[in-house]
Scaffold this motif. Structure first.
Motif, short mmCIF file in Angstrom:
data_model
loop_
_atom_site.label_atom_id
_atom_site.label_comp_id
_atom_site.label_asym_id
_atom_site.label_seq_id
_atom_site.Cartn_x
_atom_site.Cartn_y
_atom_site.Cartn_z
N GLU A 159 -7.18 -13.51 -6.25
CA GLU A 159 -7.53 -12.16 -6.68
C GLU A 159 -8.72 -12.15 -7.64
O GLU A 159 -9.19 -11.08 -8.03
CB GLU A 159 -6.33 -11.46 -7.33
N GLU A 211 0.83 -1.20 0.00
CA GLU A 211 0.00 0.00 0.00
C GLU A 211 0.86 1.25 0.00
O GLU A 211 0.57 2.23 -0.66
CB GLU A 211 -0.93 -0.01 1.21
N TYR A 236 -14.40 -0.41 -2.55
CA TYR A 236 -14.02 -1.67 -1.91
C TYR A 236 -15.04 -2.18 -0.90
O TYR A 236 -15.51 -3.32 -0.99
CB TYR A 236 -12.67 -1.52 -1.21
N GLY A 261 -3.29 -4.09 -9.51
CA GLY A 261 -3.08 -4.16 -8.06
C GLY A 261 -1.89 -3.34 -7.63
O GLY A 261 -1.95 -2.60 -6.63
N ARG A 294 -7.92 0.36 -1.40
CA ARG A 294 -8.23 -0.93 -1.99
C ARG A 294 -9.40 -0.80 -2.97
O ARG A 294 -10.29 0.02 -2.78
CB ARG A 294 -8.58 -1.94 -0.89
N THR A 347 -7.62 -5.29 -5.53
CA THR A 347 -7.45 -6.52 -4.75
C THR A 347 -8.15 -7.71 -5.37
O THR A 347 -7.71 -8.85 -5.23
CB THR A 347 -7.96 -6.35 -3.31
N HIS A 348 -9.28 -7.47 -6.06
CA HIS A 348 -10.06 -8.54 -6.67
C HIS A 348 -10.70 -8.04 -7.97
O HIS A 348 -11.09 -6.88 -8.07
CB HIS A 348 -11.21 -9.00 -5.74
N ARG A 371 -2.98 -8.11 -11.86
CA ARG A 371 -1.93 -7.89 -10.87
C ARG A 371 -1.24 -6.55 -11.07
O ARG A 371 -0.87 -5.89 -10.08
CB ARG A 371 -0.94 -9.05 -10.92
#
Length: 300
Positions: A108, A4, A288, A74, A14, A80-81, A71
């Motif tokens: 993820e 982070e 999020y 990310g 997130r 995150t997902h 990714r």
């Protein structure tokens, strides 16, 4: 140093992307070079405001490339997902086993199954929905009444057993809406209100947010707090300010982010979302927290 802390300050948060599909899933998503599907994917990217390469999705023509896209988002934007959505309509079938194969083993990724009780028959659709959740571990069920033959509204009796089963299983139902509905008379959120009233413990997620009927879906969500709105790529189109205004008030617990990848880049969509005028006090919920609660992700 945590991941982070490595993020640019604007993205030190997130994000869950409620609608992201790899190009390799179907020709409609640009799987095949030079195909009509690729041309449509490029056209739609330009139509909904993609900046730069309108074929940015080419990387996701392989499983490894799609994972790299997720990714990378990310690392750069706090993703995150990503939620990979199935589909079962007369015109397009993305089987639940295929969705399971994409997401299995990749924490993820979250998979959403799909059924069509008209095409499959009621009992077969219910059995498949239960298998998708209990056996395959998919996190919800997608249905697309407006894409049926003939098209139907969400409160059509054919779909009521699916809602009832999802409510019993404790998973959300996802509905397709928006201007790509073949008959725009079925892009009407009013029938959704009757479903929300009849199944008060069922979270109902409206993909595409019934755009351009923004005020109507906002009104339905005001009345029924089990209705969730994911405008995804249409959030960046004219007339969408109503979503933002509502999310800065009562809709803060019911609006969720989606990029609609591959029809819009994930990172750009997050950047554009942050520039729309949402209050800082609601952003973490929109990006999020609301989705994490919807899927029962720990640590909200």
């Amino acid at each position: 140093m945590s991941n982070e802390n490595l993020l640019p300050r604007a993205h030190a948060r997130r994000v869950i992307d409620l609608r992201a599909r790899p190009a390799y899933l179907h020709d409609f998503f640009g799987r095949t070079p030079g195909s009509p599907g690729e041309a449509t994917a490029r056209w739609l990217n330009r139509r909904v405001g993609t900046r730069g390469d309108d074929a940015h999705f080419v990387r996701s023509r392989t499983p490894e490339g799609f994972l790299a896209e997720v990714r990378d988002a990310g690392r750069t934007h706090g993703l995150t997902h990503a939620v990979v959505v199935g589909r079962h309509t007369p015109g397009q079938h993305l089987p639940n086993d295929t969705i399971h194969g994409i997401v299995h083993g990749h924490p993820e990724l979250i998979g959403i199954g799909a059924v069509d009780p008209v095409v499959q028959g009621e009992q077969a659709a219910l059995a498949e929905a239960e298998r998708a959740v209990r056996t395959l571990g998919l996190a919800g069920i997608d249905i697309e009444p407006g894409f049926g033959e003939p098209p139907r509204h969400p409160d059509d009796p054919a779909y009521l057993p699916v809602y009832d089963l999802a409510q019993q299983l404790g998973v959300p139902v996802f509905l397709m809406s928006g201007p790509t509905t073949p008959d725009l008379r079925f892009n009407d959120p009013a029938p959704l209100a009757r479903v929300a009233q009849q199944f008060p413990r069922l979270p109902i997620v409206a993909y595409h947010g019934y755009w351009p009927n923004v005020q109507q879906i906002v009104g339905v969500a005001f009345r029924y707090d089990n209705v969730f709105v994911v405008p995804d790529m249409y959030l960046f189109q004219p007339g969408s300010q109503g979503y933002v205004d509502a999310a800065n008030g009562f809709l803060a617990e019911q609006l969720l982010f989606g990029s609609s990848y591959p029809f819009r880049p994930i990172g750009q969509s997050i950047d554009d979302f942050l520039a729309l005028g949402f209050k800082e006090s609601v952003l973490d919920r929109l990006l999020y927290g609301n989705a994490a609660r919807l899927f029962g992700i720990a640590g909200v």
